[in-house]
Design an enzyme around this catalytic site. Sequence first.
Site, PDB file in Angstrom:
ATOM      1  N   CYS A   1      -0.324  -0.488   0.239  1.00  0.00           N
ATOM      2  CA  CYS A   1       0.886  -0.334  -0.564  1.00  0.00           C
ATOM      3  C   CYS A   1       2.098   0.117   0.235  1.00  0.00           C
ATOM      4  O   CYS A   1       3.189   0.234  -0.329  1.00  0.00           O
ATOM      5  CB  CYS A   1       0.621   0.631  -1.721  1.00  0.00           C
ATOM      6  SG  CYS A   1      -0.670   0.034  -2.837  1.00  0.00           S
TER       7      CYS A   1
ATOM      8  N   HIS B   1       7.786   6.819  -4.103  1.00  0.00           N
ATOM      9  CA  HIS B   1       6.654   5.921  -4.363  1.00  0.00           C
ATOM     10  C   HIS B   1       6.353   5.950  -5.860  1.00  0.00           C
ATOM     11  O   HIS B   1       6.195   4.901  -6.476  1.00  0.00           O
ATOM     12  CB  HIS B   1       5.442   6.352  -3.547  1.00  0.00           C
ATOM     13  CG  HIS B   1       4.265   5.443  -3.679  1.00  0.00           C
ATOM     14  ND1 HIS B   1       4.261   4.155  -3.185  1.00  0.00           N
ATOM     15  CD2 HIS B   1       3.059   5.627  -4.272  1.00  0.00           C
ATOM     16  CE1 HIS B   1       3.096   3.580  -3.471  1.00  0.00           C
ATOM     17  NE2 HIS B   1       2.348   4.453  -4.123  1.00  0.00           N
TER      18      HIS B   1
ATOM     19  N   GLU C   1       3.406  13.574  -3.638  1.00  0.00           N
ATOM     20  CA  GLU C   1       4.739  13.184  -3.178  1.00  0.00           C
ATOM     21  C   GLU C   1       5.764  14.293  -3.418  1.00  0.00           C
ATOM     22  O   GLU C   1       6.634  14.551  -2.574  1.00  0.00           O
ATOM     23  CB  GLU C   1       5.157  11.907  -3.896  1.00  0.00           C
ATOM     24  CG  GLU C   1       6.433  11.307  -3.377  1.00  0.00           C
ATOM     25  CD  GLU C   1       6.689   9.926  -3.951  1.00  0.00           C
ATOM     26  OE1 GLU C   1       7.568   9.245  -3.416  1.00  0.00           O
ATOM     27  OE2 GLU C   1       6.023   9.545  -4.939  1.00  0.00           O
TER      28      GLU C   1
ATOM     29  N   LYS D   1       9.253   1.999 -10.105  1.00  0.00           N
ATOM     30  CA  LYS D   1       7.994   1.468 -10.631  1.00  0.00           C
ATOM     31  C   LYS D   1       7.894   1.684 -12.136  1.00  0.00           C
ATOM     32  O   LYS D   1       7.121   1.005 -12.811  1.00  0.00           O
ATOM     33  CB  LYS D   1       6.805   2.115  -9.933  1.00  0.00           C
ATOM     34  CG  LYS D   1       6.603   1.691  -8.481  1.00  0.00           C
ATOM     35  CD  LYS D   1       5.334   2.295  -7.918  1.00  0.00           C
ATOM     36  CE  LYS D   1       5.129   1.913  -6.455  1.00  0.00           C
ATOM     37  NZ  LYS D   1       6.064   2.600  -5.555  1.00  0.00           N
TER      38      LYS D   1
ATOM     39  N   HIS E   1       4.001  -1.725 -10.125  1.00  0.00           N
ATOM     40  CA  HIS E   1       3.572  -1.507  -8.738  1.00  0.00           C
ATOM     41  C   HIS E   1       3.033  -2.822  -8.186  1.00  0.00           C
ATOM     42  O   HIS E   1       1.897  -3.201  -8.472  1.00  0.00           O
ATOM     43  CB  HIS E   1       2.495  -0.419  -8.709  1.00  0.00           C
ATOM     44  CG  HIS E   1       2.095   0.008  -7.331  1.00  0.00           C
ATOM     45  ND1 HIS E   1       2.592  -0.567  -6.181  1.00  0.00           N
ATOM     46  CD2 HIS E   1       1.227   0.987  -6.914  1.00  0.00           C
ATOM     47  CE1 HIS E   1       2.052   0.006  -5.135  1.00  0.00           C
ATOM     48  NE2 HIS E   1       1.224   0.961  -5.549  1.00  0.00           N
TER      49      HIS E   1
ATOM     50  N   PHE F   1      -3.431   3.009  -0.132  1.00  0.00           N
ATOM     51  CA  PHE F   1      -4.864   3.198   0.067  1.00  0.00           C
ATOM     52  C   PHE F   1      -5.191   3.023   1.556  1.00  0.00           C
ATOM     53  O   PHE F   1      -4.636   2.160   2.226  1.00  0.00           O
ATOM     54  CB  PHE F   1      -5.656   2.187  -0.762  1.00  0.00           C
ATOM     55  CG  PHE F   1      -5.743   2.527  -2.224  1.00  0.00           C
ATOM     56  CD1 PHE F   1      -5.194   3.688  -2.733  1.00  0.00           C
ATOM     57  CD2 PHE F   1      -6.378   1.660  -3.103  1.00  0.00           C
ATOM     58  CE1 PHE F   1      -5.290   3.995  -4.086  1.00  0.00           C
ATOM     59  CE2 PHE F   1      -6.472   1.955  -4.463  1.00  0.00           C
ATOM     60  CZ  PHE F   1      -5.925   3.119  -4.946  1.00  0.00           C
TER      61      PHE F   1
END
Length: 431
Positions: free
Chosen positions: A178, A318, A329, A350, A355, A414
Amino acid sequence: MTAGGRRVVITGIGVVAPGSMGREGFWDMITAGRTATRRITFFDPSRFRSQVAAEVDFDGRKLGLTAHEVHRNDRFVQMAMVAADEAVADSGLTFGAGGADDAPDPDRVGVTLGSAVGATMRLENEYVAVSDAGKHWLVDPRYATRFLHQALVPSCGATELAVRFGAHGPATVVSTGCTSGIDAVGYGAQLIEDGDADVVIAGASDAPISPISMACFDTIRATTANNADPEHASKPFDARRDGFVMGEGAAVLVLEELEHARQRGAEVYCEVSGYANRCNAFHMTGLRPDGIEMAEAIGLALDQGRIDPDEVGYVNAHGSGTKQNDRHETAAVKRSLGPTAQRVSMSSIKSMVGHSLGAIGSIEIAATALAVKRGVVPPTANYGVPDPECDLDYVPNTAREQKVDVALSVGSGFGGFQSAIVLASPTRRTA
């Protein structure tokens, strides 16, 4: 990016995003706080825990692609091509034989394209065809397209863009989950900084809204189960959130060496002042709550541009909408920015466009560059109930007019990837 080195600027932006088409439609949508999340229409999602997504109403033929281009390329490549066409047109550059006198040297033009899952939709559809919807263990290759090999190799995206614009310089695919979209732009900027290119067509694309992708994220319960209210299902930093909403899309930027852009009188959106990537080496999907790796990436990116934390005016988060990520975050921003974190504007788009895995980093960079250029910070939609552990200014629901000289865009992926990129007004530095 590094002090004293070749400076890198963004001179063109192209976007293919849910709920809109093109850069201006995308900007209008996110600054209005509109969401593009809905029940999945690409297939019957009723057997899945999460049945919502942010889909793009995309038709390559209507957007300038030929029948041959549509036939041989997966959806993620088609979206990258359309976004790249818009970005190049926006930059005013011409490429290839017969171009203008100021056309860049093809050997000095590179391509960096990010993607997390590549041709997922084409591969899945092809398997359905050759196995007759999974009925046969021994598949029949006669039912496969002759372009199946292109779906297997993610490099097909970078190849198509290189051929399209006659780019003879470095052509690279970046696949870091990502954070692919941030890393592709960061790597492209480094090519220019290091003198390996003068122009780089950089961005990312992903089209993961397919049964196999939805099943994978269902298994680990990372996606939302709020199927009754798709429009409000993505709630980053909100106490009611229950997972992210899958999306798709692409964004491509034209990166250019500053003097190269100045010599041709190009309009500049912003400067890429710093980029850094770290890995937590901790867990394939888990995050440490202290956010130290993301904080390190932010600190290194700021150091590259000789930027103090108190200069940062906006953080494009994010903000996936999972408790683990939002709290990680928030901690990272506090750790890296210190007291500035309490007053900086921070938002997650997002909440509106979902996403899109590897693509979202470049889409968020496009939004951040536009925020710097236009002095407007997009909001976090669907924000209503604060999480006590997420206590920063997330620009709830309504865009904010604000002069932004320095902005951060950050991402988690990830595998433990943590990336940060710094965009600054081109007038911030005079040399």
